[in-house]
Design a protein around this motif. Structure first.
Motif, PDB file in Angstrom:
ATOM      1  N   THR A  80       0.812  -1.215   0.000  1.00  0.00           N
ATOM      2  CA  THR A  80       0.000   0.000   0.000  1.00  0.00           C
ATOM      3  C   THR A  80       0.844   1.263   0.000  1.00  0.00           C
ATOM      4  O   THR A  80       0.349   2.325  -0.356  1.00  0.00           O
ATOM      5  CB  THR A  80      -0.938   0.032   1.217  1.00  0.00           C
ATOM      6  OG1 THR A  80      -0.162  -0.125   2.403  1.00  0.00           O
ATOM      7  CG2 THR A  80      -1.982  -1.070   1.128  1.00  0.00           C
ATOM      8  N   ASP A  81       2.119   1.151   0.380  1.00  0.00           N
ATOM      9  CA  ASP A  81       2.970   2.344   0.436  1.00  0.00           C
ATOM     10  C   ASP A  81       4.422   1.901   0.558  1.00  0.00           C
ATOM     11  O   ASP A  81       4.707   0.718   0.708  1.00  0.00           O
ATOM     12  CB  ASP A  81       2.577   3.198   1.649  1.00  0.00           C
ATOM     13  CG  ASP A  81       2.945   4.670   1.483  1.00  0.00           C
ATOM     14  OD1 ASP A  81       3.617   5.021   0.482  1.00  0.00           O
ATOM     15  OD2 ASP A  81       2.574   5.467   2.348  1.00  0.00           O
ATOM     16  N   SER A  82       5.324   2.858   0.484  1.00  0.00           N
ATOM     17  CA  SER A  82       6.743   2.564   0.668  1.00  0.00           C
ATOM     18  C   SER A  82       7.383   3.678   1.479  1.00  0.00           C
ATOM     19  O   SER A  82       6.892   4.803   1.497  1.00  0.00           O
ATOM     20  CB  SER A  82       7.448   2.412  -0.683  1.00  0.00           C
ATOM     21  OG  SER A  82       7.313   3.597  -1.435  1.00  0.00           O
ATOM     22  N   ARG A  83       8.462   3.353   2.149  1.00  0.00           N
ATOM     23  CA  ARG A  83       9.258   4.329   2.902  1.00  0.00           C
ATOM     24  C   ARG A  83      10.552   4.526   2.139  1.00  0.00           C
ATOM     25  O   ARG A  83      11.267   3.563   1.866  1.00  0.00           O
ATOM     26  CB  ARG A  83       9.564   3.829   4.318  1.00  0.00           C
ATOM     27  CG  ARG A  83       8.344   3.479   5.131  1.00  0.00           C
ATOM     28  CD  ARG A  83       7.587   4.755   5.509  1.00  0.00           C
ATOM     29  NE  ARG A  83       6.520   4.446   6.436  1.00  0.00           N
ATOM     30  CZ  ARG A  83       5.279   4.166   6.094  1.00  0.00           C
ATOM     31  NH1 ARG A  83       4.940   4.137   4.822  1.00  0.00           N
ATOM     32  NH2 ARG A  83       4.362   3.932   6.999  1.00  0.00           N
ATOM     33  N   GLU A  95       5.151  -0.974   2.895  1.00  0.00           N
ATOM     34  CA  GLU A  95       3.987  -1.108   3.763  1.00  0.00           C
ATOM     35  C   GLU A  95       3.075  -2.183   3.190  1.00  0.00           C
ATOM     36  O   GLU A  95       2.718  -2.129   2.020  1.00  0.00           O
ATOM     37  CB  GLU A  95       3.265   0.233   3.835  1.00  0.00           C
ATOM     38  CG  GLU A  95       2.118   0.247   4.807  1.00  0.00           C
ATOM     39  CD  GLU A  95       1.424   1.586   4.815  1.00  0.00           C
ATOM     40  OE1 GLU A  95       1.814   2.449   5.618  1.00  0.00           O
ATOM     41  OE2 GLU A  95       0.494   1.761   4.005  1.00  0.00           O
ATOM     42  N   ARG A 108      -1.596  -1.731   9.324  1.00  0.00           N
ATOM     43  CA  ARG A 108      -0.671  -2.078   8.252  1.00  0.00           C
ATOM     44  C   ARG A 108       0.655  -2.467   8.875  1.00  0.00           C
ATOM     45  O   ARG A 108       0.948  -2.124  10.006  1.00  0.00           O
ATOM     46  CB  ARG A 108      -0.505  -0.907   7.296  1.00  0.00           C
ATOM     47  CG  ARG A 108      -1.808  -0.596   6.586  1.00  0.00           C
ATOM     48  CD  ARG A 108      -1.650   0.468   5.557  1.00  0.00           C
ATOM     49  NE  ARG A 108      -2.948   0.692   4.940  1.00  0.00           N
ATOM     50  CZ  ARG A 108      -3.394   1.867   4.587  1.00  0.00           C
ATOM     51  NH1 ARG A 108      -2.673   2.931   4.767  1.00  0.00           N
ATOM     52  NH2 ARG A 108      -4.578   1.985   4.029  1.00  0.00           N
ATOM     53  N   TYR A 109       1.475  -3.170   8.089  1.00  0.00           N
ATOM     54  CA  TYR A 109       2.747  -3.680   8.578  1.00  0.00           C
ATOM     55  C   TYR A 109       3.871  -3.252   7.653  1.00  0.00           C
ATOM     56  O   TYR A 109       3.651  -2.978   6.478  1.00  0.00           O
ATOM     57  CB  TYR A 109       2.693  -5.209   8.669  1.00  0.00           C
ATOM     58  CG  TYR A 109       1.617  -5.686   9.612  1.00  0.00           C
ATOM     59  CD1 TYR A 109       1.894  -5.874  10.951  1.00  0.00           C
ATOM     60  CD2 TYR A 109       0.319  -5.910   9.160  1.00  0.00           C
ATOM     61  CE1 TYR A 109       0.910  -6.293  11.834  1.00  0.00           C
ATOM     62  CE2 TYR A 109      -0.672  -6.330  10.030  1.00  0.00           C
ATOM     63  CZ  TYR A 109      -0.366  -6.516  11.365  1.00  0.00           C
ATOM     64  OH  TYR A 109      -1.348  -6.920  12.221  1.00  0.00           O
ATOM     65  N   LEU A 110       5.089  -3.219   8.189  1.00  0.00           N
ATOM     66  CA  LEU A 110       6.260  -2.847   7.404  1.00  0.00           C
ATOM     67  C   LEU A 110       7.129  -4.066   7.155  1.00  0.00           C
ATOM     68  O   LEU A 110       7.413  -4.837   8.073  1.00  0.00           O
ATOM     69  CB  LEU A 110       7.083  -1.783   8.130  1.00  0.00           C
ATOM     70  CG  LEU A 110       6.417  -0.431   8.323  1.00  0.00           C
ATOM     71  CD1 LEU A 110       7.341   0.515   9.076  1.00  0.00           C
ATOM     72  CD2 LEU A 110       6.008   0.183   6.997  1.00  0.00           C
ATOM     73  N   ARG A 112      10.886  -4.982   5.880  1.00  0.00           N
ATOM     74  CA  ARG A 112      12.196  -4.360   5.662  1.00  0.00           C
ATOM     75  C   ARG A 112      13.123  -5.240   4.825  1.00  0.00           C
ATOM     76  O   ARG A 112      14.178  -4.800   4.412  1.00  0.00           O
ATOM     77  CB  ARG A 112      12.834  -4.012   6.990  1.00  0.00           C
ATOM     78  CG  ARG A 112      11.980  -3.009   7.762  1.00  0.00           C
ATOM     79  CD  ARG A 112      12.785  -2.171   8.709  1.00  0.00           C
ATOM     80  NE  ARG A 112      11.926  -1.292   9.473  1.00  0.00           N
ATOM     81  CZ  ARG A 112      11.641  -0.044   9.133  1.00  0.00           C
ATOM     82  NH1 ARG A 112      12.132   0.466   8.031  1.00  0.00           N
ATOM     83  NH2 ARG A 112      10.875   0.692   9.897  1.00  0.00           N
ATOM     84  N   ASN A 133       4.720  -4.059  13.069  1.00  0.00           N
ATOM     85  CA  ASN A 133       3.520  -3.230  13.165  1.00  0.00           C
ATOM     86  C   ASN A 133       3.896  -1.799  12.834  1.00  0.00           C
ATOM     87  O   ASN A 133       4.903  -1.304  13.313  1.00  0.00           O
ATOM     88  CB  ASN A 133       2.931  -3.268  14.578  1.00  0.00           C
ATOM     89  CG  ASN A 133       1.960  -4.398  14.749  1.00  0.00           C
ATOM     90  OD1 ASN A 133       1.398  -4.887  13.797  1.00  0.00           O
ATOM     91  ND2 ASN A 133       1.779  -4.812  15.973  1.00  0.00           N
ATOM     92  N   GLN A 134       3.095  -1.159  12.011  1.00  0.00           N
ATOM     93  CA  GLN A 134       3.366   0.237  11.671  1.00  0.00           C
ATOM     94  C   GLN A 134       2.879   1.109  12.828  1.00  0.00           C
ATOM     95  O   GLN A 134       1.742   0.978  13.262  1.00  0.00           O
ATOM     96  CB  GLN A 134       2.646   0.641  10.400  1.00  0.00           C
ATOM     97  CG  GLN A 134       2.915   2.064  10.020  1.00  0.00           C
ATOM     98  CD  GLN A 134       2.184   2.459   8.766  1.00  0.00           C
ATOM     99  OE1 GLN A 134       1.881   1.630   7.944  1.00  0.00           O
ATOM    100  NE2 GLN A 134       1.898   3.719   8.637  1.00  0.00           N
TER     101      GLN A 134
END
Length: 135
Positions: A80-83, A95, A108-110, A112, A133-134
């Motif tokens: 759903t997203d990125s860092r 994400e 949502r979760y990250l 790595r 966990n985000q």
């Protein structure tokens, strides 16, 4: 100049490829990652004007995952997203949403660590690797 509509990653989802800029009903414009002089959370400073957004731009930044699986093949959810690291442009985390219900509740979760299957475009998370966990 407009609003960042979309951030595109390289096909292996490791780096920022560029950004799609849109202003109202005007055609979309392309900002390659190398043209970003100073990135920020609210705005970016550019080295040169944005270019026309063409089909070639879309092909060069072709990362659009079909889903997220673990290395054993179990479907986990979708991206759903990125860092993205503000200085280097490296993707530091993806994400992951595990279900529609969790998205609606904000869960949502990250991830790595990941790899991208070049044939299916799916993101593969190593088995035994825990998603964070985000906050």
């Amino acid at each position: 100049l407009g609003n960042i509509e979309q951030v595109l990653l390289t096909p292996d989802a490791d780096r920022l490829q560029g950004m799609v800029l849109r202003r109202g009903v005007m055609p979309a414009r392309w900002i390659p990652a190398g043209d970003v002089a100073l990135p920020g959370e609210i705005c970016v400073v550019l080295r040169s004007p944005p270019r026309r957004y063409t089909a070639k731009c879309k092909r060069q930044a072709a990362f659009s995952p079909a889903g997220v699986r673990d290395s054993a093949g179990l479907m986990l959810g979708w991206i759903t997203d990125s860092r993205i690291h503000i200085v280097t442009g490296q993707v530091t985390a993806l994400e992951v949403a595990l279900s529609l219900g969790e998205v609606m509740l904000g869960g949502r979760y990250l991830a790595r660590r990941w790899a991208v299957d070049p044939l299916s475009g799916q993101v593969i998370i190593p088995c035994g690797y825990a998603l964070e966990n985000q906050p």
